[in-house]
Scaffold this motif. Structure first.
Motif, short mmCIF file in Angstrom:
data_model
loop_
_atom_site.label_atom_id
_atom_site.label_comp_id
_atom_site.label_asym_id
_atom_site.label_seq_id
_atom_site.Cartn_x
_atom_site.Cartn_y
_atom_site.Cartn_z
N MET A 1 0.86 -1.16 -0.04
CA MET A 1 -0.04 0.01 -0.06
C MET A 1 0.81 1.20 0.04
SD MET A 1 -2.95 1.04 2.80
CE MET A 1 -3.76 -0.36 2.34
N PRO A 2 0.48 2.13 -0.91
CA PRO A 2 1.66 3.34 -0.88
C PRO A 2 1.55 4.20 0.52
CG PRO A 2 -0.09 3.40 -2.87
CD PRO A 2 -0.39 2.25 -1.85
N GLU A 3 2.50 4.68 0.73
CA GLU A 3 2.78 5.35 2.13
C GLU A 3 2.33 7.00 1.77
OE1 GLU A 3 5.55 4.08 4.97
OE2 GLU A 3 5.76 2.43 3.99
N GLY A 4 2.05 7.69 3.09
CA GLY A 4 1.82 9.09 2.64
C GLY A 4 2.42 9.93 1.83
N HIS A 5 3.66 9.76 1.59
CA HIS A 5 4.37 10.63 0.59
C HIS A 5 3.91 10.56 -0.95
CE1 HIS A 5 6.48 6.89 -0.02
NE2 HIS A 5 7.08 7.47 -1.11
N ALA A 147 5.34 -0.77 17.38
CA ALA A 147 5.25 -1.04 15.90
C ALA A 147 3.90 -1.21 15.38
CB ALA A 147 5.93 -2.37 15.69
N ALA A 148 2.85 -1.52 16.27
CA ALA A 148 1.29 -1.49 15.88
C ALA A 148 0.97 -0.25 15.80
CB ALA A 148 0.59 -2.67 16.66
N LEU A 149 1.47 0.49 16.75
CA LEU A 149 0.73 1.94 17.19
C LEU A 149 1.16 2.92 15.84
CD1 LEU A 149 1.39 2.21 20.94
CD2 LEU A 149 -0.82 2.17 19.55
N LEU A 150 2.46 2.65 15.33
CA LEU A 150 2.91 3.54 14.43
C LEU A 150 2.13 3.10 13.04
CD1 LEU A 150 6.77 3.34 14.71
CD2 LEU A 150 5.63 5.37 14.68
N MET A 151 1.47 2.06 13.06
CA MET A 151 0.70 1.64 11.64
C MET A 151 -0.75 2.19 11.85
SD MET A 151 2.54 0.29 9.30
CE MET A 151 1.76 -0.85 8.38
N ASP A 152 -1.23 2.88 13.04
CA ASP A 152 -2.46 3.10 13.22
C ASP A 152 -2.60 4.34 12.67
OD1 ASP A 152 -4.75 4.05 14.33
OD2 ASP A 152 -4.30 3.71 16.57
N GLN A 153 -3.37 4.57 11.80
CA GLN A 153 -3.69 5.78 10.98
C GLN A 153 -4.42 6.90 11.77
OE1 GLN A 153 -2.37 6.28 7.59
NE2 GLN A 153 -1.27 4.55 8.57
N ASN A 161 4.55 0.60 6.20
CA ASN A 161 5.40 -0.78 7.03
C ASN A 161 6.96 0.06 6.62
OD1 ASN A 161 5.66 -2.62 8.06
ND2 ASN A 161 5.54 -4.15 6.14
N ILE A 162 7.35 0.57 5.69
CA ILE A 162 8.64 1.12 5.43
C ILE A 162 9.17 1.79 6.70
CG2 ILE A 162 10.56 2.08 4.04
CD1 ILE A 162 8.66 1.36 1.64
N PHE A 163 8.35 3.26 6.61
CA PHE A 163 8.66 3.98 7.50
C PHE A 163 8.55 3.65 8.87
CE2 PHE A 163 7.44 7.34 4.36
CZ PHE A 163 8.76 8.19 4.00
N ARG A 164 7.73 2.79 9.46
CA ARG A 164 7.49 2.19 10.60
C ARG A 164 8.84 1.44 11.07
NH1 ARG A 164 4.36 -2.49 12.63
NH2 ARG A 164 4.67 -3.53 10.39
N VAL A 234 16.53 -1.74 7.46
CA VAL A 234 15.93 -3.12 7.86
C VAL A 234 14.83 -3.68 6.83
CG1 VAL A 234 16.65 -2.95 10.09
CG2 VAL A 234 14.42 -2.27 9.45
N TYR A 235 13.95 -2.52 6.21
CA TYR A 235 12.81 -2.94 5.49
C TYR A 235 13.47 -3.88 4.46
CZ TYR A 235 8.71 -2.98 2.73
OH TYR A 235 7.80 -3.21 2.13
N ARG A 236 12.59 -5.06 4.32
CA ARG A 236 12.86 -6.20 3.23
C ARG A 236 14.37 -6.70 3.25
NH1 ARG A 236 9.39 -5.06 -2.10
NH2 ARG A 236 10.49 -7.04 -2.57
N ARG A 237 14.86 -6.56 4.29
CA ARG A 237 16.19 -7.17 4.48
C ARG A 237 16.57 -8.23 5.46
NH1 ARG A 237 20.44 -4.47 6.14
NH2 ARG A 237 21.69 -5.26 4.18
N ALA A 238 15.30 -8.96 5.53
CA ALA A 238 15.56 -10.30 6.27
C ALA A 238 16.79 -11.06 6.04
CB ALA A 238 14.05 -11.09 6.19
N GLU A 239 17.56 -11.38 7.08
CA GLU A 239 18.64 -12.50 7.08
C GLU A 239 19.89 -11.79 6.47
OE1 GLU A 239 17.62 -16.08 5.21
OE2 GLU A 239 15.78 -16.29 6.78
N LEU A 240 19.60 -10.45 5.82
CA LEU A 240 20.92 -9.88 5.52
C LEU A 240 21.34 -8.79 6.76
CD1 LEU A 240 19.49 -7.98 2.40
CD2 LEU A 240 21.08 -10.23 2.51
N PRO A 241 22.72 -8.55 6.55
CA PRO A 241 23.40 -8.00 7.75
C PRO A 241 22.88 -6.63 8.12
CG PRO A 241 24.92 -8.20 6.00
CD PRO A 241 23.58 -9.04 5.66
N CYS A 242 22.69 -6.23 9.23
CA CYS A 242 22.43 -5.02 9.61
C CYS A 242 23.61 -4.13 9.30
CB CYS A 242 22.26 -4.87 11.04
SG CYS A 242 22.01 -3.25 11.82
#
Length: 279
Positions: A1-5, A147-153, A161-164, A234-242
């Motif tokens: 879903m598109p984010e606000g920007h 993390a849930a509250l940040l997605m509460d519009q 999800n990305i900005f969160r 971190v977004y969509r970087r699961a298992e990749l190094p921080c």
């Protein structure tokens, strides 16, 4: 879903392209035909956005659009319109067209209903009239994970999800920290960070969250290759190094959405920091 920007960029583009000029308004698909007929030939007064809601204003009323998961609103110069069976709304001056396909909804609403859309939305970090105190009221009283509250519009309009994921990592906050345990100074820093990040995304059309010390140029790593674009932690970087500590990024499901974080930079119980490391 598109984010606000994304919706804010669309509002700017619609105003710049058609603002204060009569336009042709049609609904080739037919699902918005009755309302389109009322608007056809009228000046497009301007467009605005709050959170993920796009508001396109005409004298007879406002077209209220929510793109949802698959909606697209794109500018083109194709005449006649391609694939009319999927085209919910077309706005054109005869040279350029703005074509809406697959929105969650597209409705003609009254001025009072328009005001209600804005009033019912949480504070939007991109808008100058946003009141972060409203978000703090929600956060400080809630046992839900931050993390849930940040997605509460109702708390953070336009945050997705990305900005969160990124703002939590930038401030070293445990995503599962109950909102009421977040210190006010960290909240204030998080809000200010969202304002800066989201407004920058409006300008450039992508989400960049990596601090100067952690960019590919500064670290010698390869640039990110992803359809979302932009450099992220971190977004969509699961298992990749921080990018900070090298620990593999974690992923879990939270309320039906993927959540990404670093277990080392954001350990359990971490209430976060005010300053963004590497900035």
């Amino acid at each position: 879903m598109p984010e606000g920007h994304v919706t804010h960029r669309l509002a700017r583009a619609l105003t710049a392209e058609f603002g204060s000029r009569p336009v042709q308004v049609t609904s080739p698909q037919g699902r918005f035909a009755e309302a389109a007929a009322l608007l056809d030939g009228q000046p497009l007064v301007g467009a605005d956005s709050v959170g993920k809601h796009l508001l396109v204003d005409f004298d007879p009323g406002t077209v209220w659009i929510h793109l949802g998961l698959i909606g697209k609103f794109r500018f083109n110069t194709d005449f006649p319109a391609p694939n009319p069976a999927t085209l919910r709304l077309r706005i054109t001056d005869g040279r350029t067209a703005a074509d809406l396909r697959g929105p969650q909804w597209c409705r003609l609403i009254t001025p009072d209903e328009r005001a209600a859309v804005i009033a019912d939305s949480g504070p939007d970090p991109i808008r100058d009239d946003a009141d972060p105190g409203r978000a703090w009221t929600v956060i400080s009283r809630s046992r839900k994970p931050i993390a849930a509250l940040l997605m509460d519009q109702k708390a953070f309009a336009g945050v997705g999800n990305i900005f969160r994921a990124e703002v939590l990592h930038r401030h070293r906050i445990d995503p599962m920290l109950p909102g009421r345990e977040l210190p006010r100074p960290v909240f204030d820093a998080l809000w200010d960070d969202l304002v800066a990040l989201m407004r920058a995304a409006v300008e450039v059309g992508r989400i960049d969250t990596v601090a100067p010390d952690h960019t590919p140029e500064a670290t010698g790593r390869d640039p990110r290759v992803d359809r979302h674009g932009g450099e992220v932690y971190v977004y969509r970087r699961a298992e990749l190094p921080c990018h900070l500590c090298g620990t593999p990024v974690l992923r879990t499901d939270l309320a039906g959405r993927n959540l990404y974080w670093c277990g080392t930079c954001q350990p359990a119980g971490s209430v976060g920091v005010v300053e963004v490391p590497g900035s």
